[in-house]
Design an enzyme around this catalytic site. Structure first.
Site, PDB file in Angstrom:
ATOM      1  N   ASP A   1       0.986  -1.028   0.049  1.00  0.00           N
ATOM      2  CA  ASP A   1      -0.018  -0.011  -0.075  1.00  0.00           C
ATOM      3  C   ASP A   1       0.732   1.271  -0.058  1.00  0.00           C
ATOM      4  O   ASP A   1       1.783   1.398   0.811  1.00  0.00           O
ATOM      5  CB  ASP A   1      -0.890   0.083   1.230  1.00  0.00           C
ATOM      6  CG  ASP A   1      -2.249   0.659   1.066  1.00  0.00           C
ATOM      7  OD1 ASP A   1      -3.293   0.252   1.415  1.00  0.00           O
ATOM      8  OD2 ASP A   1      -2.083   1.624   0.564  1.00  0.00           O
TER       9      ASP A   1
ATOM     10  N   ASP B   1      -2.753   4.901  -2.557  1.00  0.00           N
ATOM     11  CA  ASP B   1      -3.926   5.495  -1.616  1.00  0.00           C
ATOM     12  C   ASP B   1      -4.218   6.999  -2.140  1.00  0.00           C
ATOM     13  O   ASP B   1      -3.242   7.674  -2.383  1.00  0.00           O
ATOM     14  CB  ASP B   1      -3.187   5.740  -0.258  1.00  0.00           C
ATOM     15  CG  ASP B   1      -4.370   5.867   0.777  1.00  0.00           C
ATOM     16  OD1 ASP B   1      -5.339   5.161   0.769  1.00  0.00           O
ATOM     17  OD2 ASP B   1      -4.165   7.260   1.604  1.00  0.00           O
TER      18      ASP B   1
ATOM     19  N   GLU C   1      -6.141   3.904  -6.024  1.00  0.00           N
ATOM     20  CA  GLU C   1      -7.636   4.143  -5.409  1.00  0.00           C
ATOM     21  C   GLU C   1      -7.934   5.761  -5.574  1.00  0.00           C
ATOM     22  O   GLU C   1      -7.299   6.650  -5.364  1.00  0.00           O
ATOM     23  CB  GLU C   1      -7.320   4.218  -3.718  1.00  0.00           C
ATOM     24  CG  GLU C   1      -8.610   4.210  -3.038  1.00  0.00           C
ATOM     25  CD  GLU C   1      -8.578   4.697  -1.707  1.00  0.00           C
ATOM     26  OE1 GLU C   1      -7.460   5.521  -1.677  1.00  0.00           O
ATOM     27  OE2 GLU C   1      -9.535   4.524  -1.030  1.00  0.00           O
TER      28      GLU C   1
ATOM     29  N   HIS D   1     -10.989  -2.279   3.721  1.00  0.00           N
ATOM     30  CA  HIS D   1     -11.122  -1.694   5.016  1.00  0.00           C
ATOM     31  C   HIS D   1     -11.856  -0.516   5.295  1.00  0.00           C
ATOM     32  O   HIS D   1     -11.800  -0.100   6.637  1.00  0.00           O
ATOM     33  CB  HIS D   1      -9.681  -1.564   5.378  1.00  0.00           C
ATOM     34  CG  HIS D   1      -8.932  -0.833   4.866  1.00  0.00           C
ATOM     35  ND1 HIS D   1      -8.613  -0.469   3.469  1.00  0.00           N
ATOM     36  CD2 HIS D   1      -8.447   0.677   5.264  1.00  0.00           C
ATOM     37  CE1 HIS D   1      -8.142   0.388   2.973  1.00  0.00           C
ATOM     38  NE2 HIS D   1      -7.986   1.286   3.989  1.00  0.00           N
ATOM     39  N   ASP D   2     -12.312   0.011   4.318  1.00  0.00           N
ATOM     40  CA  ASP D   2     -13.140   1.372   4.270  1.00  0.00           C
ATOM     41  C   ASP D   2     -14.801   1.214   4.171  1.00  0.00           C
ATOM     42  O   ASP D   2     -15.270   2.148   4.441  1.00  0.00           O
ATOM     43  CB  ASP D   2     -12.740   2.390   3.284  1.00  0.00           C
ATOM     44  CG  ASP D   2     -11.261   3.010   3.686  1.00  0.00           C
ATOM     45  OD1 ASP D   2     -10.517   3.042   2.656  1.00  0.00           O
ATOM     46  OD2 ASP D   2     -10.626   2.978   4.767  1.00  0.00           O
TER      47      ASP D   2
HETATM   48  O1  TEU Z   1      -9.306   6.154   1.655  1.00  0.00           O
HETATM   49  C1  TEU Z   1      -9.709   7.115   0.824  1.00  0.00           C
HETATM   50  C2  TEU Z   1     -11.014   7.697   1.211  1.00  0.00           C
HETATM   51  O2  TEU Z   1     -11.457   8.733   0.748  1.00  0.00           O
HETATM   52  C3  TEU Z   1     -11.752   6.978   2.359  1.00  0.00           C
HETATM   53  O3  TEU Z   1     -11.415   7.574   3.617  1.00  0.00           O
HETATM   54  C4  TEU Z   1     -13.090   7.046   1.953  1.00  0.00           C
HETATM   55  O4  TEU Z   1     -13.556   8.217   1.541  1.00  0.00           O
HETATM   56  C5  TEU Z   1     -14.018   6.862   3.305  1.00  0.00           C
HETATM   57  O5  TEU Z   1     -12.983   6.187   4.256  1.00  0.00           O
HETATM   58  C6  TEU Z   1     -15.247   6.021   2.939  1.00  0.00           C
HETATM   59  O6  TEU Z   1     -15.776   6.052   4.373  1.00  0.00           O
HETATM   60  C7  TEU Z   1      -7.703   5.998   1.803  1.00  0.00           C
HETATM   61  C8  TEU Z   1      -7.546   4.806   2.676  1.00  0.00           C
HETATM   62  O7  TEU Z   1      -8.202   3.456   2.324  1.00  0.00           O
HETATM   63  C9  TEU Z   1      -8.151   5.284   3.883  1.00  0.00           C
HETATM   64  O8  TEU Z   1      -8.138   3.776   5.074  1.00  0.00           O
HETATM   65  C10 TEU Z   1      -7.578   6.394   4.596  1.00  0.00           C
HETATM   66  O9  TEU Z   1      -8.298   6.559   5.750  1.00  0.00           O
HETATM   67  C11 TEU Z   1      -7.390   7.584   3.671  1.00  0.00           C
HETATM   68  O10 TEU Z   1      -7.299   6.948   2.171  1.00  0.00           O
HETATM   69  C12 TEU Z   1      -6.465   8.443   4.206  1.00  0.00           C
HETATM   70  O11 TEU Z   1      -5.201   7.846   3.961  1.00  0.00           O
END
Ligand code: TEU
Length: 581
Positions: free
Chosen positions: A99, A207, A281, A354-355
């Site tokens: 990542d 990311d 992403e 994970h989000d």
């Molecule tokens: O996530 C990108 C992001 O925008 C997410 O935060 C998403 O919008 C939100 O979580 C949906 O609820 C990436 C990573 O996957 C996330 O875990 C990180 O918190 C974020 O970037 C910052 O690095």
């Protein structure tokens, strides 16, 4: 033929190491735990592991706030263990995709510590610093250089008293935004990426990489407000679009993004062996953008994660404004991406990470009666689209959202930020908790359920986040030798992806697009047709033929979750059938 990349038919399994498996009893998953579970991954049949961040980090955002890109966080293991994981995974034919979080660092990264020490720091321009808004006193509400909101609630600017300027953060204040307009920063990132490739990693998941080009305009402060209350382009984050301006128009898919991605590709991947993979992403991205990002001739990234289908149940108020999701809307979105990338570029196929909340709870039916079949139906529908398929840890077990009793059960900085801001706005605490239970990222971060035993076999210590009590029924150990388990079904599904060329190559045609219960489509290549039809509802059996889904004569059932199912039989609730003709 060799020119077909492995990731066309491939399956990439996402490990969020903190919640995967704990090998040293401190209650936190770690690299030793990943190594210990390689059999689980090899038997599943996955081609690669996307490893969420294991780098040194204060863990404000569980590792997405990095303080040293070239060392491992002590609670997650050591560099030597990472080398061991690479060697053992490669020995099993499993690639490791790291990542890459280079839109921002932790505020504890040496670059930022130096940058904030003085306006004359050589690292000052690695970040975005701006004086208070004209006519305002720094640190006072409204003095922020622009009106932008953070994805994690609150303003996107943090006042730094010591040097009398604000710094930009689109996520937590502990995640200062990197300034990609500054060539020395770019060189430092490329050098770090080359260091990881030299160590043997097989690529990167990048990311929020479509945020690295900000829309800078001539004049001071070079960054502009967003008119308040404008409809948000991106409803995935927590930005409160009433109190703050939506930053999306200024920070996503910016003016130099293609130039920067092409430069990164040139500086890091040129001359490297084939088989390396990059996935960007990209929240707030359209199919049109994706065609440019993933066109192989442009050498930017191999594929992207779009957020379009995981934003459909977010209302105008953002992700916490949960709205119903008709199946026809989901089909329209996924179908548009199939059509849009049919002639150029490539799709990533995912229901969760994970989000995102657990798919069987969000898109399926996690009741005891329907959970297993809805998990296998959803997996089949997703993975037989054209694109690289992703499996998030626990999805192959049919894991569900978790029963968070109170705000104390939550850990995620995004969720806690929303709770704080929403209650400060006077929102009803129970309504806020209900939205958190539905959409909080913590749903995906409860420990993987390995056994029915103590803490689901995740740790011998005290788990850092609650273990779902339903691990007694839902766990890997009980599924390995059960042919009807989600795990055993996913093995067959992944084998079909590998063995049936039409899955990676075939033209996609959506069937019965407006039907609100059936998800049906065909894939055709070289005279072979797969017909996929799923009854994605709990409402009762459906006869696909009667509902307008053509079932070719003599079609063979190559995969189904229905017991002894014939090609044209009815489909029970959450029944799915794949026909070959
Ligand atoms: O996530 C990108 C992001 O925008 C997410 O935060 C998403 O919008 C939100 O979580 C949906 O609820 C990436 C990573 O996957 C996330 O875990 C990180 O918190 C974020 O970037 C910052 O690095």
């Amino acid at each position: 033929p060799s020119e077909i990349p492995w990731w066309h038919a491939g399956v990439i399994y996402q490990v969020y190491p903190r919640s995967f498996a704990d090998s040293d009893g401190d209650g936190i998953g770690d690299l030793g735990g990943v190594i210990a579970k390689l059999d689980h991954l090899e038997r599943l049949g996955v081609d690669a592991v996307w490893l969420s961040p294991v780098y040194a980090s204060p863990m404000v955002d569980n590792g997405y706030d990095i303080s040293d890109y070239q060392d491992v966080a002590p609670e997650l293991g050591t560099l030597a263990q990472l080398d061991d994981l690479l060697a053992q995974a490669h020995a099993r034919g499993i690639r490791i995709v790291m990542d890459l979080v280079v839109n921002h660092t932790s505020d504890q990264h040496p670059w930022f510590l130096d940058a904030r020490s003085s306006t004359q720091s050589p690292y000052r321009d690695f970040y975005w610093w701006r004086p208070p808004r004209e006519g305002h006193v720094g640190g006072e509400p409204g003095a922020e250089p622009t009106n932008w909101g953070s994805v994690f609630s609150g303003p996107a600017w943090e006042w730094d008293e010591a040097t009398g300027e604000y710094y930009l953060h689109l996520f937590a204040p502990e995640q200062p935004e990197l300034n990609w307009e500054h060539p020395p920063l770019r060189e430092a990132v490329y050098s770090m990426m080359r260091w990881w490739l030299d160590r043997g990693v097989d690529g990167f998941r990048m990311d929020v990489v479509n945020m690295i080009s900000k829309r800078v305009v001539p004049g001071s402060p070079g960054l502009e407000d967003t008119p308040l209350g404008e409809a948000p382009e991106d409803t995935s984050g927590g930005t409160d679009h009433t109190a703050y301006g939506d930053p999306a128009p200024h920070v996503f898919n910016g003016p130099r993004i293609h130039e920067l991605l092409a430069e990164m590709h040139r500086e890091v991947f040129d001359g490297r062996p084939a088989g390396l993979v990059t996935v960007g992403e990209m929240p707030v991205t359209t199919v049109e953008h994706a065609r440019l990002y993933t066109d192989p001739a442009r050498r930017e990234v191999d594929m992207i994660f779009t957020f379009e289908h995981v934003d459909l149940d977010s209302g105008p108020g953002g992700k916490w404004d949960v709205v119903p999701l008709p199946l026809s809307a989901l089909k329209r979105s996924l179908g548009a991406w199939q059509t849009g990338l049919a002639d150029v570029g490539w799709n990533s196929l995912y229901w969760s990470n994970h989000d995102q909340p657990r798919p069987v709870s969000r898109f399926g039916d996690d009741s005891p009666e329907h959970r297993v079949r809805s998990a296998t139906a959803l997996g089949t529908v997703l993975q037989l689209h054209r694109g690289t398929a992703y499996v998030f840890q626990g999805e192959e077990l049919g894991m569900t959202n978790a029963p968070f009793a109170s705000i104390e059960d939550f850990d995620d900085v995004e969720s806690l930020g929303h709770h704080r801001e929403a209650l400060a706005r006077g929102e009803d605490p129970e309504a806020v908790l209900a939205a958190l239970r539905t959409k909080s990222r913590d749903n995906a971060r409860t420990p993987v359920q390995w056994t029915a035993g103590r803490h689901a076999g995740f740790t011998t210590g005290e788990p850092w986040l609650l273990v779902n009590p339903n691990h007694v029924e839902i766990n890997a150990e009980s599924q390995y030798d059960d042919a009807d388990s989600v795990y055993s079904y996913y093995r067959r599904l992944i084998a079909l992806r590998h063995d049936e060329p039409v899955v990676a190559r075939g033209d996609f045609t959506m069937l019965v697009p407006e039907h609100e219960q059936l998800y049906a489509f065909t894939r055709e290549h070289d005279g072979v047709r797969l017909t996929v039809v799923a009854n994605l509802s709990s409402d009762g059996p459906l006869d696909p033929v009667a509902e307008g889904v053509p079932v070719p004569d003599g079609a063979e059932v190559v995969l189904t979750n229905e017991p002894d199912s014939g090609a044209s039989d009815v489909l029970g609730p959450w029944g799915v059938r794949v026909l070959r003709s």
